[in-house]
Scaffold this motif. Sequence first.
Motif, short mmCIF file in Angstrom:
data_model
loop_
_atom_site.label_atom_id
_atom_site.label_comp_id
_atom_site.label_asym_id
_atom_site.label_seq_id
_atom_site.Cartn_x
_atom_site.Cartn_y
_atom_site.Cartn_z
N HIS A 1 17.48 -3.15 -54.23
CA HIS A 1 18.93 -3.30 -54.07
C HIS A 1 19.47 -2.13 -53.27
N GLY B 1 17.69 7.40 -49.16
CA GLY B 1 18.55 7.90 -50.23
C GLY B 1 19.32 6.72 -50.80
N LEU B 2 19.18 6.52 -52.12
CA LEU B 2 19.77 5.33 -52.73
C LEU B 2 20.41 5.66 -54.08
N GLY B 3 21.75 5.78 -54.09
CA GLY B 3 22.45 6.00 -55.35
C GLY B 3 22.68 7.46 -55.65
N MET B 4 23.88 7.97 -55.30
CA MET B 4 24.19 9.38 -55.58
C MET B 4 25.69 9.59 -55.70
N ILE C 1 11.82 6.26 -52.11
CA ILE C 1 13.22 6.13 -52.51
C ILE C 1 13.62 7.34 -53.35
N ASP D 1 19.51 7.65 -57.75
CA ASP D 1 19.53 7.00 -59.08
C ASP D 1 19.42 5.47 -58.97
N GLU D 2 19.54 4.93 -57.77
CA GLU D 2 19.45 3.48 -57.50
C GLU D 2 20.48 2.67 -58.29
N GLU D 3 21.55 3.31 -58.78
CA GLU D 3 22.58 2.53 -59.47
C GLU D 3 24.03 2.91 -59.17
N THR D 4 24.33 4.17 -58.92
CA THR D 4 25.75 4.52 -58.70
C THR D 4 26.14 4.28 -57.24
N ILE E 1 22.58 0.12 -52.06
CA ILE E 1 23.95 0.46 -52.45
C ILE E 1 24.48 1.54 -51.53
N SER E 2 25.79 1.53 -51.30
CA SER E 2 26.39 2.48 -50.37
C SER E 2 26.52 3.88 -50.96
N GLY E 3 26.47 4.86 -50.07
CA GLY E 3 26.63 6.25 -50.47
C GLY E 3 25.70 7.14 -49.67
#
Lengths: 194, 67
Positions: free
Chosen positions: B62, A135-138, A157, A160-163, B64-66
């Motif tokens: 990349h 899980g990447l970006g939520m 994956i 959203d891979e950004e937030t 990212i945390s979450g």
Amino acid sequence: MESFTKIKRKLRRKTVGIAGAGGLGSNCAVALARVGIGKLIICDFDKVTRANLNRQYYFNEQIGQQKVFALADNIFFIDPYVKVLPKNIKLSPANIKESFKSCDVIVEAFDKAEMKEMLIETVLDEMPEKPLVVGLGMAGWGKNEIIKSRNIDNLFICGDEETEISPELPPLAPRVGIVANMQANQVLELLLNQ
Amino acid sequence: MQITLNNRPEIIDKKEITISELINLKSFTFKLLVTKINGNLIKKADRETAVIKDGDKVDIIHLISGG
């Protein structure tokens, strides 16, 4: 087309490993339990806190309990025939392979990016044949349209891979739940194609 | 040379380049990454020495945390 009975029979024989029992892990585990996965191996070392209840599958009266045991209880109330193996451990490169070697698919459900990196690198290095759903970006709310899924070989994956989470963009039930359920949906696709 | 970086064609003005050099060249600011060349994992410790050549498929994810 396979009948639902046939699908359930197939899923009963499957084992899914879940790394982390927070927002992603607890919701993904519950979705997989509801479709009747045979066995869930769930690893986490944390306790339930009040702050977790905004998105994680726990209840007020479970505050203070170890997450893996509280989640095993909640899954038992949903379907007592789903076997849950709760492991109250901190995952590291030293114990990931041992913990998940019997799994058909592994779900990455950590919150910290450092832990995601550690788990992905360890699984790709030591068990490259094992499907891994991350899980990447939520973070935050809204923006349904940018949540997606893709795969690079055996790495799937979802997100959203950004937030990234921050004080302004907290992790909240709807988007975390969407990604957790996307992960469960990806797991189902992998298991039913095996 | 031409490589494929995260599914996009990319022209690099060199004959070969390491993963670390590519990360600098593309100014990737995220510190936490998983890197692959032609489907093979390049561990964090090997990024300085792992060489990308013409035609290679490179993935840089990349984290990212979450959750």
